[in-house]
Design a protein around this motif. Structure first.
Motif, PDB file in Angstrom:
ATOM      1  N   PRO A 157       0.795  -1.227   0.000  1.00 43.91           N
ATOM      2  CA  PRO A 157       0.000   0.000   0.000  1.00 43.91           C
ATOM      3  C   PRO A 157       0.830   1.281   0.000  1.00 43.91           C
ATOM      4  CG  PRO A 157      -0.148  -1.096   2.133  1.00 43.91           C
ATOM      5  CD  PRO A 157       0.611  -2.006   1.212  1.00 43.91           C
ATOM      6  N   SER A 158       2.049   1.242   0.471  1.00 47.63           N
ATOM      7  CA  SER A 158       2.863   2.460   0.485  1.00 47.63           C
ATOM      8  C   SER A 158       3.222   2.906  -0.933  1.00 47.63           C
ATOM      9  CB  SER A 158       4.128   2.258   1.311  1.00 47.63           C
ATOM     10  OG  SER A 158       4.958   1.298   0.703  1.00 47.63           O
ATOM     11  N   ARG A 159       3.272   1.964  -1.876  1.00 47.95           N
ATOM     12  CA  ARG A 159       3.580   2.301  -3.255  1.00 47.95           C
ATOM     13  C   ARG A 159       2.553   3.269  -3.820  1.00 47.95           C
ATOM     14  NH1 ARG A 159       1.611   1.687  -7.804  1.00 47.95           N
ATOM     15  NH2 ARG A 159       0.054   0.191  -7.159  1.00 47.95           N
ATOM     16  N   VAL A 160       1.264   3.062  -3.506  1.00 46.42           N
ATOM     17  CA  VAL A 160       0.228   3.938  -4.061  1.00 46.42           C
ATOM     18  C   VAL A 160       0.339   5.341  -3.466  1.00 46.42           C
ATOM     19  CG1 VAL A 160      -1.716   3.512  -2.487  1.00 46.42           C
ATOM     20  CG2 VAL A 160      -2.130   3.984  -4.889  1.00 46.42           C
ATOM     21  N   VAL A 161       0.712   5.438  -2.209  1.00 39.55           N
ATOM     22  CA  VAL A 161       0.916   6.757  -1.603  1.00 39.55           C
ATOM     23  C   VAL A 161       2.031   7.475  -2.352  1.00 39.55           C
ATOM     24  CG1 VAL A 161       1.635   7.998   0.481  1.00 39.55           C
ATOM     25  CG2 VAL A 161       0.041   6.076   0.672  1.00 39.55           C
ATOM     26  N   ASP A 162       3.138   6.782  -2.586  1.00 36.67           N
ATOM     27  CA  ASP A 162       4.267   7.373  -3.316  1.00 36.67           C
ATOM     28  C   ASP A 162       3.848   7.787  -4.729  1.00 36.67           C
ATOM     29  OD1 ASP A 162       5.831   6.916  -1.093  1.00 36.67           O
ATOM     30  OD2 ASP A 162       6.731   5.081  -1.891  1.00 36.67           O
ATOM     31  N   GLU A 163       3.039   6.951  -5.399  1.00 32.19           N
ATOM     32  CA  GLU A 163       2.589   7.250  -6.765  1.00 32.19           C
ATOM     33  C   GLU A 163       1.717   8.504  -6.795  1.00 32.19           C
ATOM     34  OE1 GLU A 163      -0.436   5.436 -10.115  1.00 32.19           O
ATOM     35  OE2 GLU A 163       0.617   4.001  -8.820  1.00 32.19           O
ATOM     36  N   VAL A 164       0.789   8.606  -5.859  1.00 34.36           N
ATOM     37  CA  VAL A 164      -0.096   9.777  -5.816  1.00 34.36           C
ATOM     38  C   VAL A 164       0.700  11.041  -5.496  1.00 34.36           C
ATOM     39  CG1 VAL A 164      -2.024  10.846  -4.589  1.00 34.36           C
ATOM     40  CG2 VAL A 164      -2.186   8.462  -5.294  1.00 34.36           C
ATOM     41  N   VAL A 165       1.602  10.951  -4.551  1.00 29.71           N
ATOM     42  CA  VAL A 165       2.447  12.103  -4.207  1.00 29.71           C
ATOM     43  C   VAL A 165       3.244  12.541  -5.433  1.00 29.71           C
ATOM     44  CG1 VAL A 165       4.421  12.848  -2.819  1.00 29.71           C
ATOM     45  CG2 VAL A 165       2.549  11.602  -1.731  1.00 29.71           C
ATOM     46  N   ALA A 166       3.800  11.588  -6.180  1.00 35.33           N
ATOM     47  CA  ALA A 166       4.572  11.913  -7.386  1.00 35.33           C
ATOM     48  C   ALA A 166       3.689  12.597  -8.433  1.00 35.33           C
ATOM     49  CB  ALA A 166       5.204  10.646  -7.966  1.00 35.33           C
ATOM     50  N   ARG A 167       2.448  12.147  -8.596  1.00 36.93           N
ATOM     51  CA  ARG A 167       1.526  12.774  -9.563  1.00 36.93           C
ATOM     52  C   ARG A 167       1.250  14.229  -9.186  1.00 36.93           C
ATOM     53  NH1 ARG A 167      -3.237   9.013 -11.800  1.00 36.93           N
ATOM     54  NH2 ARG A 167      -2.021   7.211 -12.419  1.00 36.93           N
ATOM     55  N   VAL A 168       1.013  14.471  -7.909  1.00 32.89           N
ATOM     56  CA  VAL A 168       0.720  15.831  -7.449  1.00 32.89           C
ATOM     57  C   VAL A 168       1.947  16.715  -7.641  1.00 32.89           C
ATOM     58  CG1 VAL A 168       0.170  17.234  -5.427  1.00 32.89           C
ATOM     59  CG2 VAL A 168      -1.102  15.130  -5.855  1.00 32.89           C
ATOM     60  N   ARG A 169       3.112  16.209  -7.263  1.00 35.50           N
ATOM     61  CA  ARG A 169       4.346  17.005  -7.404  1.00 35.50           C
ATOM     62  C   ARG A 169       4.694  17.271  -8.868  1.00 35.50           C
ATOM     63  NH1 ARG A 169       7.556  14.278  -2.386  1.00 35.50           N
ATOM     64  NH2 ARG A 169       6.512  15.515  -0.798  1.00 35.50           N
ATOM     65  N   ALA A 170       4.225  16.391  -9.772  1.00 37.87           N
ATOM     66  CA  ALA A 170       4.463  16.590 -11.210  1.00 37.87           C
ATOM     67  C   ALA A 170       3.491  17.607 -11.801  1.00 37.87           C
ATOM     68  CB  ALA A 170       4.357  15.261 -11.946  1.00 37.87           C
ATOM     69  N   GLY A 171       2.564  18.091 -10.980  1.00 39.22           N
ATOM     70  CA  GLY A 171       1.652  19.125 -11.443  1.00 39.22           C
ATOM     71  C   GLY A 171       0.278  18.647 -11.868  1.00 39.22           C
ATOM     72  N   GLU A 172      -0.002  17.349 -11.739  1.00 40.43           N
ATOM     73  CA  GLU A 172      -1.330  16.851 -12.095  1.00 40.43           C
ATOM     74  C   GLU A 172      -2.339  17.426 -11.101  1.00 40.43           C
ATOM     75  OE1 GLU A 172      -3.493  12.555 -12.876  1.00 40.43           O
ATOM     76  OE2 GLU A 172      -1.308  12.634 -12.897  1.00 40.43           O
ATOM     77  N   VAL A 173      -3.461  17.908 -11.608  1.00 40.09           N
ATOM     78  CA  VAL A 173      -4.479  18.537 -10.750  1.00 40.09           C
ATOM     79  C   VAL A 173      -5.725  17.657 -10.733  1.00 40.09           C
ATOM     80  CG1 VAL A 173      -5.931  20.558 -10.416  1.00 40.09           C
ATOM     81  CG2 VAL A 173      -3.603  20.837 -11.262  1.00 40.09           C
ATOM     82  N   PHE A 174      -6.114  17.216  -9.547  1.00 44.04           N
ATOM     83  CA  PHE A 174      -7.298  16.369  -9.406  1.00 44.04           C
ATOM     84  C   PHE A 174      -7.720  16.325  -7.943  1.00 44.04           C
ATOM     85  CE2 PHE A 174      -3.487  13.748  -9.179  1.00 44.04           C
ATOM     86  CZ  PHE A 174      -3.655  13.046  -7.999  1.00 44.04           C
ATOM     87  N   GLY A 175      -8.925  15.850  -7.721  1.00 47.42           N
ATOM     88  CA  GLY A 175      -9.392  15.537  -6.379  1.00 47.42           C
ATOM     89  C   GLY A 175      -9.210  14.046  -6.197  1.00 47.42           C
ATOM     90  N   LEU A 176      -8.559  13.637  -5.149  1.00 46.15           N
ATOM     91  CA  LEU A 176      -8.308  12.217  -4.898  1.00 46.15           C
ATOM     92  C   LEU A 176      -9.354  11.692  -3.926  1.00 46.15           C
ATOM     93  CD1 LEU A 176      -6.516   9.693  -5.238  1.00 46.15           C
ATOM     94  CD2 LEU A 176      -5.301  10.477  -3.187  1.00 46.15           C
ATOM     95  N   VAL A 177     -10.225  10.817  -4.402  1.00 48.10           N
ATOM     96  CA  VAL A 177     -11.250  10.223  -3.544  1.00 48.10           C
ATOM     97  C   VAL A 177     -10.662   9.000  -2.857  1.00 48.10           C
ATOM     98  CG1 VAL A 177     -13.524   9.146  -3.450  1.00 48.10           C
ATOM     99  CG2 VAL A 177     -13.099  11.031  -5.053  1.00 48.10           C
TER     100      VAL A 177
END
Length: 192
Positions: free
Chosen positions: A85-105
């Motif tokens: 499960p920690s991999r998905v946290v890292d993936e989401v953090v990387a998406r946000v830091r790359a500038g992707e804009v979204f609401g994460l449900v």
């Protein structure tokens, strides 16, 4: 535009009432709770589409197998491998830091089973990205659903969770007997 039209038709025909605070004005972690039924997914899409929120949501990777995979991804799904499960946290953090804009449900109370704690991934993602947390809800007692307040987390896990518990205290999911109290395992360690 099509999604907003579909959502308007849905809310006009639904026995549920859409009642919401305004959509967050910046990327946010959107909590979906109490999560007690697969119907919560339909309600979540209706809320997001009505408010014009581009959402991503976390789901167990088995939901993405076969023909469902492309559909789930098109609806904003991100598969979660529960063995890491920690991999998905890292993936989401990387998406946000790359500038992707979204609401994460995120449905931190998990998959409607017998367990004692919410999963803490939503908290870690919000803290690591600086995203606020928006409290989405389903309340069967009033047949209402929508978004509640948006809050910035302080890093004081117990105090933050007290605020979250207060909001969800009077909310009951589609199957109230499957509700999980908003509590993180980390809180128990802090209060010992």
């Amino acid at each position: 535009m099509l999604r907003r039209l579909v959502s308007r038709v849905y809310w006009a025909l639904s026995r549920w009432t859409f009642r919401s605070e305004p959509a967050p004005d910046r990327p946010s972690v959107l909590i979906g709770a109490p999560h007690t039924s697969n119907w919560d997914f339909v309600l979540m899409l209706g809320i997001a589409w009505r408010l014009g929120i581009d959402v991503r949501w976390l789901g167990k990777k088995s939901l993405f197998a076969g023909w469902r995979g492309p559909i789930m991804r098109a609806l904003g799904g991100i598969p979660v491998d529960r063995t890491d499960p920690s991999r998905v946290v890292d993936e989401v953090v990387a998406r946000v830091r790359a500038g992707e804009v979204f609401g994460l449900v995120v449905t931190p109370d998990g998959t409607r089973g017998a367990h004692e704690y919410w999963k803490s991934g939503f908290y870690r993602i919000a803290r690591e990205t600086g995203m606020p947390v928006t409290l989405g809800y389903v309340d069967r007692t009033t047949m209402t659903t929508g978004l509640g307040p948006t809050m910035d987390l302080t890093g004081d896990v117990a105090a933050d969770m007290d605020r979250i518990r207060e909001f969800y205290a009077d909310k009951a999911g589609v199957r109230p007997d499957q509700r999980v109290e908003p509590r993180l395992r980390e809180e128990s360690a802090l209060r010992v």
